[in-house]
Design an enzyme around this catalytic site. Structure first.
Site, PDB file in Angstrom:
ATOM      1  N   HIS A 162       0.833  -1.204   0.000  1.00  0.00           N
ATOM      2  CA  HIS A 162       0.000   0.000   0.000  1.00  0.00           C
ATOM      3  C   HIS A 162       0.869   1.256   0.000  1.00  0.00           C
ATOM      4  O   HIS A 162       0.622   2.207  -0.766  1.00  0.00           O
ATOM      5  CB  HIS A 162      -0.905   0.024   1.239  1.00  0.00           C
ATOM      6  CG  HIS A 162      -2.187  -0.709   1.078  1.00  0.00           C
ATOM      7  ND1 HIS A 162      -2.272  -2.071   1.125  1.00  0.00           N
ATOM      8  CD2 HIS A 162      -3.461  -0.263   0.891  1.00  0.00           C
ATOM      9  CE1 HIS A 162      -3.532  -2.449   0.965  1.00  0.00           C
ATOM     10  NE2 HIS A 162      -4.275  -1.370   0.822  1.00  0.00           N
ATOM     11  N   HIS A 213       0.620  -2.703   9.375  1.00  0.00           N
ATOM     12  CA  HIS A 213       2.045  -2.617   9.080  1.00  0.00           C
ATOM     13  C   HIS A 213       2.760  -1.868  10.190  1.00  0.00           C
ATOM     14  O   HIS A 213       2.145  -1.110  10.944  1.00  0.00           O
ATOM     15  CB  HIS A 213       2.295  -1.885   7.761  1.00  0.00           C
ATOM     16  CG  HIS A 213       1.960  -2.696   6.547  1.00  0.00           C
ATOM     17  ND1 HIS A 213       2.738  -3.739   6.109  1.00  0.00           N
ATOM     18  CD2 HIS A 213       0.916  -2.622   5.682  1.00  0.00           C
ATOM     19  CE1 HIS A 213       2.190  -4.276   5.029  1.00  0.00           C
ATOM     20  NE2 HIS A 213       1.079  -3.618   4.755  1.00  0.00           N
TER      21      HIS A 213
END
Length: 563
Positions: A162, A213
């Site tokens: 991302h 993350h």
């Protein structure tokens, strides 16, 4: 020399489940049973150099997890949950795969090609590193994972795709806005640049906020995205000029290089879907390069679109015609996939069985070989890029539902999560036993390291009041989150919003039995994805444009009307 993290950086080995003989009837019966395996999963599953690399990086994931939990806990609100869960879709492959063809049909051909390049490279190389390093996402608990994608949690964490996607798009857009080809006014340029910065920051911070993350994941992903965009902006025009001036050998060489990269993609230690996305984007790159080369060299309409800055005007075409082009183009892409995918899934297993008999099969871990199943379900959910037509009602219900498609989960969800949970749990037990026996710990916990540093600097970690009390309060919160690491049970999140409680430690077998289990994957899916996505890209940049001109949705009249 980097020393391995305690606990071997693993949990127990995920065993090979009995392979199905019929795709529809047996795939549902696959059960993970890891109750009798050892703690050497990653040591045995990875080559020595990859295992050593993983063990060097794993302590960073463990170190940053409680700080990420403190960050999430400090700023979390229901409104931000919804915002970051929804905006995360703006950094997904699906968003770009649906939006990018429209750029080619509406006069932004050069910009669209650049975006396809940087996104395909970002998806491929971040997926390459994910499977090579096989690093887990930050532990949950203490983090709570907020997502609208069920497949995202099954992927490894390092690096963040991302972040790479968002930063590469933002950097490339800013470079284009600052180039000599910018057609916008200074005010519009400043506004678009600000939007690009905001977009990238929103996606990157959102990955941290959503617990998907860690800091290292998004930093490395952002660096990769920046590097990819710089290379594309400064060096791609020279490669394009070589391509368009060469014969058919040029696109064949490019396609061959891409296929070689797919073949050398590392085998993951766990069943991770990163390779599927890499294959899909590899197909997109092959179709894009071959289609644009053919269109530029042989299409009679090349002067309309390749010289779009001079001859193609979206405003001159008008909104009704432009919308008609988009609708027709999207329908053609879905028609291609709905027709070609079932045909390939029916035909390829027979071909693969013949290849197996002569010893030419190229097996890949976690993919069932054709000799061990009867057929492939035609509606297998194997696509993380473009949803099936039959999935759209479900997607819309999910978005309109009470949780707006958002799920909040606590606990390991993938095999990598479970292995790390068990490994960290084992590490804590070893440290506890060593401490009880008066031994010297090989590697202290985060809390003990902070206390040691505070004592060496002359700060009383138990002092109340003043600046040290604020530091101690913060350290106390981080230490509290650290104690939660490795204690979670496994959850299966549904489409509605839910926050699941955390029980005490389950046994190893129970942890793996409750995982979100990856679907059965078949060997023919790799070639199926390559062919389908090669065709999608080729259609978008070549055949659909030709069809536009033939059915009255073209831009030929703009050239005729030009002075």
């Amino acid at each position: 020399m980097c020393k391995p993290a305690n606990g071997s950086g693993s949990g127990s080995e995920l065993p090979v489940a009995p392979l199905p003989v019929s795709g529809d009837e047996k795939a549902k019966d696959v059960v993970v049973d890891a109750g009798l395996k050892s703690l050497d999963h990653y040591r045995r599953a990875l080559p020595k150099w990859r295992y050593s690399l993983r063990q060097c990086l794993l302590p960073l994931v463990r170190w940053e997890t409680p700080y990420l939990a403190a960050f999430q806990n400090a700023i979390r609100t229901p409104a931000l949950d919804s915002y970051f869960a929804i905006t995360a879709n703006l950094g997904t492959h699906t968003f770009f795969m649906i939006g990018l063809p429209i750029l080619f049909w509406c006069g932004f051909r050069g910009f669209g090609k650049g975006l396809v390049h940087i996104l395909a490279e970002g998806v491929f190389f971040t997926g390459f590193l994910k499977d090579m390093c096989s690093l887990p996402r930050p532990l949950s608990p203490p983090l709570q994972r907020i997502t609208m994608s069920g497949s995202a949690a099954l992927e490894y964490g390092f690096p963040s795709t991302h972040s790479a996607n968002a930063v590469s798009v933002a950097v490339y857009a800013i470079l284009m806005l600052r180039s000599d080809h910018n057609i916008y006014s200074p005010t519009t340029t400043i506004a678009l640049e600000a939007l690009a910065y905001f977009y990238a920051l929103s996606i990157v911070i959102g990955r941290l906020y959503c617990g998907m993350h860690g800091f290292i994941d998004v930093i490395i992903g952002s660096i990769m995205g920046t590097a990819i965009s710089l290379v594309e902006f400064y060096y791609a025009p020279a490669v394009e000029e070589w391509m368009y001036s060469s014969n058919y050998a040029a696109p064949l060489i490019v396609a061959l290089i891409i296929l070689v990269l797919v073949r050398v993609h590392p085998e993951p230690a766990d069943d991770c879907p990163c390779f599927d996305d890499s294959v899909a984007f590899a197909g997109v790159m092959i179709g894009l390069e071959c289609g644009m080369w053919r269109f530029a060299r042989y299409s009679p309409y090349a002067t309309i679109y390749n010289g779009s800055d001079a001859t193609f005007s979206l405003a001159a075409m008008g909104w009704p015609l432009s919308i008609g082009r988009v609708v027709f183009g999207v329908l053609m892409i879905f028609a291609w996939r709905e027709a070609m995918k079932p045909a390939l899934l029916k035909f390829l297993p027979h071909l693969y069985r013949l290849l197996e008999r002569v010893g030419m099969s190229l097996p890949r871990r976690f993919f069932v070989p054709a000799s061990e199943y009867k057929d492939v379900p035609l509606h297998v959910r194997d696509d993380n890029l473009i949803p099936n037509v039959s999935d759209f009602p479900k997607v819309m219900r999910s978005i309109r539902g009470p949780g707006r498609g958002r799920s909040v989960s606590i606990g390991p969800q993938s095999a990598a999560d479970a292995y790390e949970t068990l490994a960290y749990r084992e590490r804590r037990r070893r440290e506890s036993l060593e401490g009880d026996n008066g031994g010297v710990k090989s590697k202290g916990s985060l809390t003990s390291l902070r206390e040691s540093a505070a004592k060496q600097s002359g700060v009383d970690v138990f002092e109340d009041g003043g600046k040290s009390s604020g530091v101690q309060q913060q350290n106390g919160r981080v230490a509290e989150f650290e104690k939660m690491m490795g204690t979670g049970t496994v959850v299966v999140a549904n489409e509605e919003e839910m926050v699941l409680g955390v029980e005490d430690e389950l046994g190893e077998k129970e942890v793996f039995s409750r995982l979100v289990k990856p679907r059965v994957r078949y060997d023919v899916e790799v070639v199926t994805k390559l062919v389908v996505y090669t065709g999608i890209a080729w259609l978008a940049v070549d055949l659909i444009l030709v069809t536009f001109e033939m059915i009255g949705l073209g831009a030929g009249h703009l050239v005729a009307a030009a002075p």
